[in-house]
Design an enzyme around this catalytic site. Structure first.
Site, PDB file in Angstrom:
ATOM      1  N   GLY A 193       0.798  -1.232   0.000  1.00 29.21           N
ATOM      2  CA  GLY A 193       0.000   0.000   0.000  1.00 29.21           C
ATOM      3  C   GLY A 193       0.826   1.275   0.000  1.00 29.21           C
ATOM      4  N   ASP A 207       5.308  14.222  -7.976  1.00 27.32           N
ATOM      5  CA  ASP A 207       4.887  14.616  -6.638  1.00 27.32           C
ATOM      6  C   ASP A 207       5.994  15.392  -5.917  1.00 27.32           C
ATOM      7  OD1 ASP A 207       3.054  14.022  -4.112  1.00 27.32           O
ATOM      8  OD2 ASP A 207       5.094  13.466  -3.548  1.00 27.32           O
ATOM      9  N   LYS A 211       6.373  19.560  -4.610  1.00 28.82           N
ATOM     10  CA  LYS A 211       6.805  19.953  -3.265  1.00 28.82           C
ATOM     11  C   LYS A 211       8.082  20.798  -3.328  1.00 28.82           C
ATOM     12  CE  LYS A 211       4.553  15.900  -1.318  1.00 28.82           C
ATOM     13  NZ  LYS A 211       4.707  14.448  -1.062  1.00 28.82           N
TER      14      LYS A 211
END
Lengths: 439, 439
Positions: A193, A207, A211
């Site tokens: 996960g 991603d 940032k």
């Protein structure tokens, strides 16, 4: 806020009830006593906007608080604070703009939106005289934006090195500890996960790049957007690269790097990039394991600081959202707002080619006399100085591992191209940047 | 602030011009452009209070700004902001109170004063409607108070473990890496300037206890003073203790520990203490080397966070002071103040005897059958459960190393007393608490 009376409570609309939103709702309910004490008045849930009323949720929300009409919710007269945890560009942007225009203060966890179009939001907040806080957008629960905005406001930040994506850190850590290849480590991350079925946004560095743009903007008081960030992911990192890093006492990490650097006219500019890099095992970031995040900050007066913690997950991200919520709520009661965008320095972003980096290059060469001199000459021809070279003979060929001093990225990539075209070079087996050491 | 006009500049008085004060003055001068941009108006030096006008200083201060009349300086009409970096209780307290009463906002780095008499200062700030910020009082440049006060304001902090004294961390790190004893490591720390000629405040834990009180107050929204803190220093830590820690994969650190614990009536109380403890080498705090500081925070929603950096030194401490100065200056311009003292939870402080800890006990015993059973019975008699025991034979005696489960500190010390009185026990060679593991 226009009236004279101090409100006797504040009302919050939550947009989105996924893994973060449901934890925000839970904390608003469970911590209501503490929140009231810390803010000064009770903070009540006014409504929760969802896509489907009947979707399964991690938290129980009273049916009369759920709505599919997000726009209607954020423009209600009795909503003081809006929490946006939908993610993505639209409808999040329109909803935040509508909320600000309606006089609400906003807390968002939306890194993609902030990195793509932050200035539009900041200007809307400024015009409305309201707060827009977004601590949760970078590194989950780790307080890093507030320290950059406030704690270091009297200092001069010169560099930020961040492990800001948990998925890629989990994969690289697995490759480092087990010797697995990228595909195998990704599969394990997916099973546990830590990686999504389509892992592109994480493993290709999108991603982390969002940032990095947010961190660079705050650290250097300049506007930096996601499109300014040079981005390379980790899908090309091999087990051999990871082993090569081990051999030199280093570890491979996906880093978001924001630096203050002189451009070719000597003006201060911002260099901002995301790529895998080798860092020494003695560096504090090297010990960041599994899916943890950490941000390492260098500033002139403070020196080296590091902020470490869980970089994702519903509950940690909700903690950051709630921290912001308490601040904007207090500001609202005090009829003030926190510091807005700080972009006064207005520094340019340095193109990647001009950015100074160091390279680790592993080269399979013919094992014959003079090969080292020939390779060294190729580096010299492009103005790249060599820091160390290690030569290992293997049957009739040899491997050279070269670590360069700092040079422009353009010089270094030209050197690697040059090496690839040389007769004595069989293969350039690995090239990777080296970070985290003082030159 | 009483007039209608927004001031066109803010003026700062600096009290003290030692290693921190001189760096504050330097940064005010060197960063004046950035500070003006970040605050909104220029921040000017109004004066510097010193004990002797002709003392040698690390920074050049214009002669007309120096004064020996600190009280006169803080009560001047044109002073908006006061930075107190004198340290100690008096005259620092009287000067801060005079400054607040005169309408100035105050930034202090004074851990001893904040820990001894914080509430007096907070009440004075509240009454004056002014800010009192003190980030620099704990862990130097590391932003830790602001994250506790603001970033985690929507969360529930359950534990803070801090390495908050650089001198003792340097000494213990030296003992760990070189096998040196305490005296030898202290001497080296003194030679390198990490320990003072009279090292009592550091090595006996007074400095760390003051910081623990400040951390506990903020983390648990309750008043905790230095006298509430159970304090043990590191002067009794032996090379054998450090080796014993190594043998179990641990390292000895001087920890400031603040925990939320149930008291015997089941009410939440604050347990706060400073003592050397063994922590596993896998704990993030274990890798804090030399004179660095770090604070590890556990909260319900965020999970585990760590803040790391230089815990002392003129320039790092000045960075923290300047960060606070920018905030209080902005607040002043916005005619507001930041959140004041938060002590609403008003939790009691748990006596050390009721605090639950774990012990590592090394015992030299006669090497004969049944000795382990006899020792185990002594633990059981005091209600202390054993987690692990290791037995090593040596000639005609043996060493037992016992690590207990959590029990009250009173039970554990009673057990050790009991062991000392037993015939088969030749000597209890080492007792140390164990921290940083989940039960």
């Amino acid at each position: 806020m226009e009236g004279d009376k101090r409100p006797d409570k504040l009302r919050v609309a939550v947009l989105g009830c996924g893994s973060v939103g449901s934890q925000v709702v839970r904390l608003l309910q469970e911590q209501s006593g503490d929140l009231a004490a810390r803010v000064g008045v009770p903070v009540e849930l006014a409504g929760v906007a969802v896509r489907r009323l009947d979707a399964p949720r991690e938290v129980e929300v009273p049916a009369d608080l759920l709505t599919t009409d997000a726009t209607g919710l954020v423009t209600r007269d009795d909503v003081d604070l809006v929490v946006e945890v939908i993610g993505g560009i639209e409808p999040a942007r329109s909803l935040i703009l509508a909320a600000l225009e309606n006089g609400a203060s906003v807390v968002s966890a939306n890194k993609a939106l902030l990195a793509e179009d932050g200035p539009t939001l900041f200007e809307a907040a400024e015009k409305a005289g309201r707060d827009l806080y977004y601590e949760a957008a970078v590194a989950g629960a780790i307080p890093i934006l507030r320290p950059l905005r406030e704690s270091l406001a009297g200092d001069r930040v010169t560099r930020v090195l961040g492990i800001v994506n948990g998925t890629t850190n989990f994969i690289l850590d697995k490759m480092d500890t087990s010797g697995a290849g990228f595909a195998e480590a990704l599969e394990e991350a997916q099973e546990l996960g830590y990686a999504e079925a389509d892992p592109t946004a994480d493993v290709e560095g999108f991603d982390a790049a969002a940032k990095a743009a947010i961190l660079a903007s705050l650290a250097f008081h300049s506007r930096v957007t996601a499109s300014d960030v040079h981005r390379e992911g980790i899908s090309e990192v091999t087990a051999a690269d990871v082993q090569s890093a081990r051999d030199m006492g280093a570890v491979v990490k996906l880093l978001a790097i924001c630096e203050l650097r002189a451009d070719d006219r000597g003006e201060e500019a911002v260099a901002v990039r995301v790529h895998p890099a080798m860092i020494p095992r003695s560096h504090p970031l090297a010990s960041v394991r599994e899916a943890y995040n950490a941000v390492f900050v260098e500033s002139e007066a403070a020196g080296q600081l590091m902020f470490y913690g869980p970089g994702a997950g519903g509950s940690p991200t909700a903690s950051a959202v709630l921290g912001d919520l308490v601040t904007v709520a207090r500001n609202r009661l005090a009829r003030t707002r926190g510091a807005g965008e700080s972009a006064y320095a207005d520094r340019a972003v340095l193109p990647m080619g001009e950015t100074r980096t160091r390279y680790h290059v592993a080269i399979d060469v013919d094992d014959r006399a003079g090969v080292l001199a020939t390779v060294a000459a190729a580096f010299a021809e492009h103005g790249v100085s060599i820091q160390t070279v290690r030569q290992e003979g293997r049957d009739d060929d040899a491997q050279l591992v070269v670590v360069s001093h700092e040079a422009t990225d353009a010089q270094l990539s030209a050197t690697v191209e040059h090496l690839r075209g040389m007769d004595i070079v069989r293969e350039v087996t690995s090239t990777m940047r080296v970070e985290g050491e003082q030159e």
